[in-house]
Design an enzyme around this catalytic site. Structure first.
Site, mmCIF file in Angstrom:
data_model
loop_
_atom_site.group_PDB
_atom_site.id
_atom_site.type_symbol
_atom_site.label_atom_id
_atom_site.label_comp_id
_atom_site.label_asym_id
_atom_site.label_seq_id
_atom_site.Cartn_x
_atom_site.Cartn_y
_atom_site.Cartn_z
ATOM 1 N N CYS A 1 1.042 -1.011 -0.179
ATOM 2 C CA CYS A 1 0.045 0.218 0.107
ATOM 3 C C CYS A 1 1.052 1.277 -0.188
ATOM 4 O O CYS A 1 1.908 1.152 -0.261
ATOM 5 C CB CYS A 1 -0.910 -0.031 1.233
ATOM 6 S SG CYS A 1 -0.219 0.057 2.716
ATOM 7 N N ASN B 1 2.362 1.583 4.241
ATOM 8 C CA ASN B 1 2.406 0.171 4.824
ATOM 9 C C ASN B 1 2.395 0.389 6.456
ATOM 10 O O ASN B 1 3.175 -0.300 7.283
ATOM 11 C CB ASN B 1 4.126 -0.246 4.646
ATOM 12 C CG ASN B 1 4.402 -1.729 5.154
ATOM 13 O OD1 ASN B 1 5.482 -1.844 5.623
ATOM 14 N ND2 ASN B 1 3.577 -2.494 5.008
ATOM 15 N N CYS C 1 -1.384 0.775 7.434
ATOM 16 C CA CYS C 1 -2.882 0.589 7.492
ATOM 17 C C CYS C 1 -3.331 -0.535 6.757
ATOM 18 O O CYS C 1 -3.668 -1.665 7.393
ATOM 19 C CB CYS C 1 -3.636 1.736 7.059
ATOM 20 S SG CYS C 1 -3.444 3.164 7.798
ATOM 21 N N ARG C 2 -3.224 -0.462 5.366
ATOM 22 C CA ARG C 2 -4.037 -1.541 4.612
ATOM 23 C C ARG C 2 -3.043 -2.773 4.368
ATOM 24 O O ARG C 2 -3.571 -4.012 4.446
ATOM 25 C CB ARG C 2 -4.403 -1.177 3.364
ATOM 26 C CG ARG C 2 -5.554 -0.158 3.238
ATOM 27 C CD ARG C 2 -5.851 0.668 2.229
ATOM 28 N NE ARG C 2 -4.691 1.536 1.931
ATOM 29 C CZ ARG C 2 -4.452 2.252 0.845
ATOM 30 N NH1 ARG C 2 -5.338 2.413 -0.241
ATOM 31 N NH2 ARG C 2 -3.316 3.042 0.853
ATOM 32 N N SER C 3 -1.749 -2.663 4.032
ATOM 33 C CA SER C 3 -1.153 -3.809 3.631
ATOM 34 C C SER C 3 -0.622 -4.742 5.004
ATOM 35 O O SER C 3 -0.606 -5.789 4.917
ATOM 36 C CB SER C 3 0.045 -3.336 2.736
ATOM 37 O OG SER C 3 1.137 -2.684 3.464
ATOM 38 N N ASP D 1 -8.765 3.728 1.575
ATOM 39 C CA ASP D 1 -7.759 3.965 2.546
ATOM 40 C C ASP D 1 -8.363 4.515 3.705
ATOM 41 O O ASP D 1 -9.077 5.653 4.069
ATOM 42 C CB ASP D 1 -6.528 5.327 1.938
ATOM 43 C CG ASP D 1 -5.592 5.570 2.866
ATOM 44 O OD1 ASP D 1 -5.373 4.942 4.053
ATOM 45 O OD2 ASP D 1 -4.659 6.078 2.340
HETATM 46 P P1 4NP Z 1 -1.808 2.898 3.960
HETATM 47 O O1 4NP Z 1 -2.362 4.245 4.503
HETATM 48 O O2 4NP Z 1 -1.452 3.204 2.753
HETATM 49 O O3 4NP Z 1 -2.836 1.777 4.153
HETATM 50 O O4 4NP Z 1 -0.947 2.331 5.100
HETATM 51 C C1 4NP Z 1 -2.011 5.489 4.575
HETATM 52 C C2 4NP Z 1 -1.028 5.703 5.694
HETATM 53 C C3 4NP Z 1 -0.237 7.020 5.858
HETATM 54 C C4 4NP Z 1 -0.546 7.874 4.888
HETATM 55 C C5 4NP Z 1 -1.572 7.697 3.813
HETATM 56 C C6 4NP Z 1 -2.088 6.416 3.843
HETATM 57 N N1 4NP Z 1 -0.109 9.176 4.733
HETATM 58 O O5 4NP Z 1 -0.544 10.121 4.182
HETATM 59 O O6 4NP Z 1 0.662 9.506 5.706
#
Ligand code: 4NP
Length: 156
Positions: A9, A12, A14-16, A125
């Site tokens: 993702c 790294n 939240c989702r992955s 997200d």
């Molecule tokens: P992820 O979520 O890609 O599922 O880990 C996010 C984590 C951080 C951010 C965006 C999405 N950020 O903007 O910092």
């Protein structure tokens, strides 16, 4: 032969990591832990070294899944080391396509493409929305569908 699966993702956190935890849990339940290895990474370096987001840790724990991974960024070497690089959404799939070395064998895929019953392409997200439970439901269905696909195609 070991099949290696990397979930990808943006951050790294939240989702992955959620997909990694849920998929590894399913692999263990299926008795395939010796044959399928699982990891996750981010296309950005924004959260490198951090533990998973508290929302992800909370839902995983609630569903009885242990997770203690830390964020890392995708590397060129991952395209040689893993058999499947599974992007949690289309923008991360585009980022992987742009990074992929020409001679690397890894298959690139979109996580929800295996789940025929889900009429969405991207896992949304939860970083801004806070909808970690909703995302967990999608991840659980997607992980089951992906495991089914890999078992069929890799004859496990
Ligand atoms: P992820 O979520 O890609 O599922 O880990 C996010 C984590 C951080 C951010 C965006 C999405 N950020 O903007 O910092």
């Amino acid at each position: 032969m070991t099949i290696r699966v990397l979930f990808v993702c943006l951050g790294n956190i939240c989702r992955s990591p959620m997909a990694e935890g849920v998929f590894r849990h399913l692999v263990e339940q299926a008795g395939l832990a010796d044959q399928i290895e699982v990891d996750s990474a981010g296309t950005s370096d924004w959260h490198v070294g951090e533990p998973a987001h508290e929302g992800t840790r909370y839902v995983l724990e609630k569903h009885g899944i242990a997770y203690d991974g830390r964020s890392r960024q995708v590397t060129r070497q991952d395209f040689y080391d893993f058999d499947y690089l599974v992007a949690m959404d289309s923008s991360n799939l585009v980022a992987l396509r742009q990074m992929r070395p020409l001679d690397a064998h890894a298959k690139l895929a979109l996580f929800l493409e295996f789940a025929d019953e889900i009429n969405m392409r991207d896992v949304p997200d939860p970083y801004y929305s806070g909808r970690f439970e909703h995302v967990y439901g999608l991840v659980e269905q997607g992980a089951q569908a992906l495991l089914g696909y890999i078992r069929e195609h890799e004859e496990l």
